[in-house]
Design a protein around this motif. Sequence first.
Motif, PDB file in Angstrom:
ATOM      1  N   SER A 243       0.827  -1.206   0.000  1.00 54.53           N
ATOM      2  CA  SER A 243       0.000   0.000   0.000  1.00 54.53           C
ATOM      3  C   SER A 243       0.870   1.269   0.000  1.00 54.53           C
ATOM      4  O   SER A 243       0.404   2.334  -0.394  1.00 54.53           O
ATOM      5  CB  SER A 243      -0.937   0.016   1.206  1.00 54.53           C
ATOM      6  OG  SER A 243      -0.198   0.044   2.401  1.00 54.53           O
ATOM      7  N   LEU A 244       2.140   1.151   0.408  1.00 59.00           N
ATOM      8  CA  LEU A 244       2.987   2.348   0.449  1.00 59.00           C
ATOM      9  C   LEU A 244       3.245   2.916  -0.962  1.00 59.00           C
ATOM     10  O   LEU A 244       3.009   4.108  -1.174  1.00 59.00           O
ATOM     11  CB  LEU A 244       4.292   2.057   1.194  1.00 59.00           C
ATOM     12  CG  LEU A 244       4.076   1.702   2.679  1.00 59.00           C
ATOM     13  CD1 LEU A 244       5.409   1.434   3.373  1.00 59.00           C
ATOM     14  CD2 LEU A 244       3.322   2.805   3.408  1.00 59.00           C
ATOM     15  N   PRO A 245       3.705   2.088  -1.916  1.00 61.15           N
ATOM     16  CA  PRO A 245       3.819   2.655  -3.276  1.00 61.15           C
ATOM     17  C   PRO A 245       2.469   3.096  -3.836  1.00 61.15           C
ATOM     18  O   PRO A 245       2.406   4.085  -4.578  1.00 61.15           O
ATOM     19  CB  PRO A 245       4.410   1.520  -4.111  1.00 61.15           C
ATOM     20  CG  PRO A 245       4.383   0.305  -3.259  1.00 61.15           C
ATOM     21  CD  PRO A 245       4.305   0.748  -1.844  1.00 61.15           C
ATOM     22  N   VAL A 246       1.397   2.402  -3.458  1.00 63.40           N
ATOM     23  CA  VAL A 246       0.068   2.828  -3.908  1.00 63.40           C
ATOM     24  C   VAL A 246      -0.224   4.229  -3.377  1.00 63.40           C
ATOM     25  O   VAL A 246      -0.680   5.117  -4.108  1.00 63.40           O
ATOM     26  CB  VAL A 246      -1.015   1.830  -3.431  1.00 63.40           C
ATOM     27  CG1 VAL A 246      -2.406   2.422  -3.636  1.00 63.40           C
ATOM     28  CG2 VAL A 246      -0.889   0.504  -4.167  1.00 63.40           C
ATOM     29  N   ILE A 247       0.068   4.443  -2.088  1.00 65.05           N
ATOM     30  CA  ILE A 247      -0.174   5.752  -1.475  1.00 65.05           C
ATOM     31  C   ILE A 247       0.681   6.819  -2.149  1.00 65.05           C
ATOM     32  O   ILE A 247       0.245   7.950  -2.362  1.00 65.05           O
ATOM     33  CB  ILE A 247       0.113   5.669   0.040  1.00 65.05           C
ATOM     34  CG1 ILE A 247      -1.044   4.924   0.717  1.00 65.05           C
ATOM     35  CG2 ILE A 247       0.300   7.042   0.642  1.00 65.05           C
ATOM     36  CD1 ILE A 247      -0.738   4.491   2.127  1.00 65.05           C
ATOM     37  N   LEU A 248       1.890   6.447  -2.519  1.00 68.93           N
ATOM     38  CA  LEU A 248       2.784   7.393  -3.180  1.00 68.93           C
ATOM     39  C   LEU A 248       2.166   7.904  -4.491  1.00 68.93           C
ATOM     40  O   LEU A 248       2.028   9.117  -4.680  1.00 68.93           O
ATOM     41  CB  LEU A 248       4.125   6.703  -3.455  1.00 68.93           C
ATOM     42  CG  LEU A 248       5.278   7.628  -3.789  1.00 68.93           C
ATOM     43  CD1 LEU A 248       5.705   8.396  -2.548  1.00 68.93           C
ATOM     44  CD2 LEU A 248       6.449   6.822  -4.341  1.00 68.93           C
ATOM     45  N   VAL A 249       1.768   6.992  -5.365  1.00 67.22           N
ATOM     46  CA  VAL A 249       1.190   7.470  -6.636  1.00 67.22           C
ATOM     47  C   VAL A 249      -0.156   8.134  -6.392  1.00 67.22           C
ATOM     48  O   VAL A 249      -0.513   9.091  -7.089  1.00 67.22           O
ATOM     49  CB  VAL A 249       1.031   6.367  -7.716  1.00 67.22           C
ATOM     50  CG1 VAL A 249       2.350   6.035  -8.348  1.00 67.22           C
ATOM     51  CG2 VAL A 249       0.357   5.144  -7.169  1.00 67.22           C
ATOM     52  N   GLY A 250      -0.895   7.647  -5.381  1.00 73.38           N
ATOM     53  CA  GLY A 250      -2.163   8.295  -5.042  1.00 73.38           C
ATOM     54  C   GLY A 250      -1.933   9.742  -4.640  1.00 73.38           C
ATOM     55  O   GLY A 250      -2.652  10.650  -5.063  1.00 73.38           O
ATOM     56  N   THR A 251      -0.909   9.972  -3.826  1.00 74.86           N
ATOM     57  CA  THR A 251      -0.578  11.334  -3.404  1.00 74.86           C
ATOM     58  C   THR A 251      -0.236  12.197  -4.617  1.00 74.86           C
ATOM     59  O   THR A 251      -0.679  13.345  -4.715  1.00 74.86           O
ATOM     60  CB  THR A 251       0.599  11.307  -2.420  1.00 74.86           C
ATOM     61  OG1 THR A 251       0.277  10.430  -1.352  1.00 74.86           O
ATOM     62  CG2 THR A 251       0.882  12.689  -1.873  1.00 74.86           C
ATOM     63  N   PHE A 252       0.529  11.644  -5.561  1.00 75.49           N
ATOM     64  CA  PHE A 252       0.848  12.405  -6.776  1.00 75.49           C
ATOM     65  C   PHE A 252      -0.430  12.813  -7.501  1.00 75.49           C
ATOM     66  O   PHE A 252      -0.572  13.945  -7.953  1.00 75.49           O
ATOM     67  CB  PHE A 252       1.702  11.568  -7.739  1.00 75.49           C
ATOM     68  CG  PHE A 252       3.089  11.295  -7.225  1.00 75.49           C
ATOM     69  CD1 PHE A 252       3.644  12.076  -6.225  1.00 75.49           C
ATOM     70  CD2 PHE A 252       3.840  10.257  -7.743  1.00 75.49           C
ATOM     71  CE1 PHE A 252       4.921  11.817  -5.742  1.00 75.49           C
ATOM     72  CE2 PHE A 252       5.122   9.997  -7.272  1.00 75.49           C
ATOM     73  CZ  PHE A 252       5.648  10.775  -6.270  1.00 75.49           C
ATOM     74  N   ALA A 253      -1.374  11.857  -7.603  1.00 72.01           N
ATOM     75  CA  ALA A 253      -2.603  12.146  -8.333  1.00 72.01           C
ATOM     76  C   ALA A 253      -3.352  13.309  -7.685  1.00 72.01           C
ATOM     77  O   ALA A 253      -3.815  14.219  -8.369  1.00 72.01           O
ATOM     78  CB  ALA A 253      -3.487  10.906  -8.395  1.00 72.01           C
ATOM     79  N   PHE A 254      -3.436  13.295  -6.346  1.00 70.73           N
ATOM     80  CA  PHE A 254      -4.194  14.364  -5.685  1.00 70.73           C
ATOM     81  C   PHE A 254      -3.422  15.666  -5.632  1.00 70.73           C
ATOM     82  O   PHE A 254      -4.009  16.744  -5.675  1.00 70.73           O
ATOM     83  CB  PHE A 254      -4.667  13.905  -4.311  1.00 70.73           C
ATOM     84  CG  PHE A 254      -5.759  12.905  -4.455  1.00 70.73           C
ATOM     85  CD1 PHE A 254      -7.013  13.321  -4.837  1.00 70.73           C
ATOM     86  CD2 PHE A 254      -5.517  11.564  -4.305  1.00 70.73           C
ATOM     87  CE1 PHE A 254      -8.021  12.413  -5.053  1.00 70.73           C
ATOM     88  CE2 PHE A 254      -6.517  10.640  -4.512  1.00 70.73           C
ATOM     89  CZ  PHE A 254      -7.775  11.066  -4.885  1.00 70.73           C
ATOM     90  N   LEU A 255      -2.095  15.582  -5.565  1.00 71.54           N
ATOM     91  CA  LEU A 255      -1.300  16.798  -5.694  1.00 71.54           C
ATOM     92  C   LEU A 255      -1.602  17.472  -7.024  1.00 71.54           C
ATOM     93  O   LEU A 255      -1.764  18.686  -7.096  1.00 71.54           O
ATOM     94  CB  LEU A 255       0.188  16.434  -5.663  1.00 71.54           C
ATOM     95  CG  LEU A 255       0.845  16.401  -4.298  1.00 71.54           C
ATOM     96  CD1 LEU A 255       2.254  15.846  -4.423  1.00 71.54           C
ATOM     97  CD2 LEU A 255       0.892  17.795  -3.717  1.00 71.54           C
ATOM     98  N   SER A 256      -1.705  16.660  -8.070  1.00 76.43           N
ATOM     99  CA  SER A 256      -1.926  17.253  -9.390  1.00 76.43           C
ATOM    100  C   SER A 256      -3.294  17.918  -9.458  1.00 76.43           C
ATOM    101  O   SER A 256      -3.440  18.974 -10.059  1.00 76.43           O
ATOM    102  CB  SER A 256      -1.762  16.194 -10.481  1.00 76.43           C
ATOM    103  OG  SER A 256      -2.826  15.265 -10.426  1.00 76.43           O
ATOM    104  N   ILE A 257      -4.291  17.314  -8.789  1.00 76.98           N
ATOM    105  CA  ILE A 257      -5.602  17.972  -8.728  1.00 76.98           C
ATOM    106  C   ILE A 257      -5.474  19.308  -8.007  1.00 76.98           C
ATOM    107  O   ILE A 257      -5.985  20.331  -8.450  1.00 76.98           O
ATOM    108  CB  ILE A 257      -6.629  17.081  -7.995  1.00 76.98           C
ATOM    109  CG1 ILE A 257      -6.907  15.827  -8.820  1.00 76.98           C
ATOM    110  CG2 ILE A 257      -7.928  17.849  -7.753  1.00 76.98           C
ATOM    111  CD1 ILE A 257      -7.902  14.885  -8.175  1.00 76.98           C
ATOM    112  N   GLY A 258      -4.738  19.281  -6.894  1.00 77.29           N
ATOM    113  CA  GLY A 258      -4.529  20.511  -6.127  1.00 77.29           C
ATOM    114  C   GLY A 258      -3.798  21.558  -6.941  1.00 77.29           C
ATOM    115  O   GLY A 258      -4.095  22.750  -6.849  1.00 77.29           O
ATOM    116  N   LEU A 259      -2.827  21.127  -7.733  1.00 72.64           N
ATOM    117  CA  LEU A 259      -2.073  22.080  -8.551  1.00 72.64           C
ATOM    118  C   LEU A 259      -2.987  22.746  -9.573  1.00 72.64           C
ATOM    119  O   LEU A 259      -2.903  23.956  -9.792  1.00 72.64           O
ATOM    120  CB  LEU A 259      -0.929  21.369  -9.280  1.00 72.64           C
ATOM    121  CG  LEU A 259       0.274  20.968  -8.426  1.00 72.64           C
ATOM    122  CD1 LEU A 259       1.316  20.255  -9.277  1.00 72.64           C
ATOM    123  CD2 LEU A 259       0.890  22.186  -7.765  1.00 72.64           C
TER     124      LEU A 259
END
Lengths: 355, 300
Positions: A243-259
């Motif tokens: 789940s850690l690498p999953v969380i990593l790419v998940g965080t990227f996805a939501f960062l991009s929404i935030g950006l």
Amino acid sequence: MSSGFRSLSRAMLLGFVRDRTALFFTILFPLMFLVLFGGLLKNQGVSRSKVIEVGPVAVIDQVPADAKRELGKLLDVTKMTDRAKALDAVRKGDYEAAVEQQGDRVMVHYSAADQVRAGTVRSVFDQLVQQTNLAAAGTPPRLSLDAQQVEDKSLKTIQFVTPGLLGWAIATGATFGAAMTLVTWREKKILRRLRLSPVRISSVVSARVGVSVGVALLQTAIFLGVASLPSFGLKLSNYWWMSLPVILVGTFAFLSIGLVAGAWAKTQESANVIAQLVVLPMAFLSGSFFPLDSAPKWLQAVAEIFPLRHLNQAMLDVMVRGKGPASVLPEMGILAGFAIVLTLLATRLFRWDDV
Amino acid sequence: MGSTITVRGLHKSYESLKAVDGVSFDVEAGEFFGILGPNGAGKTTTLEIVEGLRKPDAGAVELFGESPWPRNPALLPRIGVQLQASSFFERLTAREQIHTFASLYGVGAKKADEMLELVGLTDKADVRAEKLSGGQMQRLSIACALVHDPELVFLDEPTAALDPQARRNLWDLLRAINTQGRTIVLTTHYMDEAEILCDRVAIMDHGRILQSGSPAELVRGLDTPTRISIETGAIAVDEARRLFQGAEVDDDGVSLTLVTRTPAPVLAALAERNALRGLSVRGATLEDVFLNLTGREYRA
Ligand SMILES: Nc1ncnc2c1ncn2[C@@H]1O[C@H](COP(=O)(O)OP(=O)(O)O)[C@@H](O)[C@H]1O
Ligand SMILES: [Mg+2]
């Protein structure tokens, strides 16, 4: 690592931990839901299957009272007399199955669309029929129904609310973090000031990414820690580390929404509203608060467009369902693709200042 | 060796408004250059184009012989900028702010603390930037602009919103920095500030530079009479009129004012009669220069 990256990360992190509102909404608020769902609804299993009883069905009606209570945990029985209407309701996905009894024949009509549900309903009636047969053969009727037949037998409430609520928390933290940094730094003229310093843009961006990943990992540690307390009793599967690498790419996805939200919005207030409008409905439709299994088919299909749905699914698979690490690669790919597309969009929308 | 700053024919419009309308000037190394003008004159727009923050519609800027637009990383360590609106990280203390800015330039914590000391903020080091007073914020902002020892410093209205004492302290600081050989470009709407600090000023209004030169030159270029005031009663009004035929004499009951183009003999005659009580002599100021150039009173 450049000193720009380090000092900007530090500045962002200090700004975050000193912001009580941000701390509350990214950590404490989702944690309250975890405690609420995991603690108060502790003894509820997965949601019940909705079944229509068409006309009188003896195998259901004749079940003794205490067994009926057990049965009630699995089935939500609605009585109807119109057979055609009942079948139509099943076809639409409003009910999992319709049951009718003609003499000795018990007929279960189910939709093949939701195999898991259909399986549950079938095996429940299998047992009911068997028990009735045994009773008829002279053996005292005893129903012993429990959740054994359900595929996700281990999914006590805490097992599915932990990944779901954690997904929501991560989505909130990453989206708001990126949007707020971008808008606030532009509003407070920090971006223009940084533009006049020799710091590289990549340092600014990677500082934000680094802090968000750190926050996401902190959220994960807190969530898993609390949920694993004896009173909640989360049991992680063997491959939970995936789940850690999953969380990593998940965080990227939501960062991009935030950006994108931050590049688009002009003020902190509007960034806040945009981020909220994106994250909250998405959380509902992605199964963060309740499983989508009983939602209509079309809704489940719509949910597939949300990155949070894929983050939740992937975390559920490796954290509690015990699926292997490779099983979540497609989900990770979708999240990564999402992140790349939106980041490109954000760079096109990016403005240093409003001048 | 060329000028530190060369600006040629800058134009910048916002819709129909010509914020900067054909501005050219040069600044030499070590100079203290001021852009003086009322609010809305176009000072900030000019300065930010020169810094490389805004793109001019037309015209060219060179800093140390290079163009600041688009973002020119080679130039950035050589310049220090204080923006008109102070720009601080949220929820960080004064010390954390300057340490952050320092490290963006690869400058250590010790140097940053010294800078804080230099602007007199050591005792406010642990206060969050948003809790500082206007003057303290301004000083912190200047400290952040200077922390990496830039050769060229841009200050946009650094003394706006400061009390008189704080303004004077800041003037001392800016003079000291200029004495170290740094080139300073400052905008201000205070006439006296420009007159006191700047080697050369450009007077700006409606997006244009009306005139530039050293303050003394500009004032001398005006053929304005000197105003000599003494206490009422130090000399009788009639006697003053008789003595100083060429002067305009006026008594408002508090002061007797003589307006003359030949102040020396007037002062000598007053001294002879021991009539210098409450003396003040006022020549032309940049305010008169502005009035002369625009035909209207200077109002910031
Ligand atoms: N980003 C902008 N958009 C529209 N108008 C602007 C903008 N920046 C400045 N102006 C206008 O340009 C004129 C000059 O502004 P400015 O350079 O800030 O003057 P000063 O610094 O001398 O007070 C003003 O009338 C101002 O309203
Ligand atoms: Mg201005």
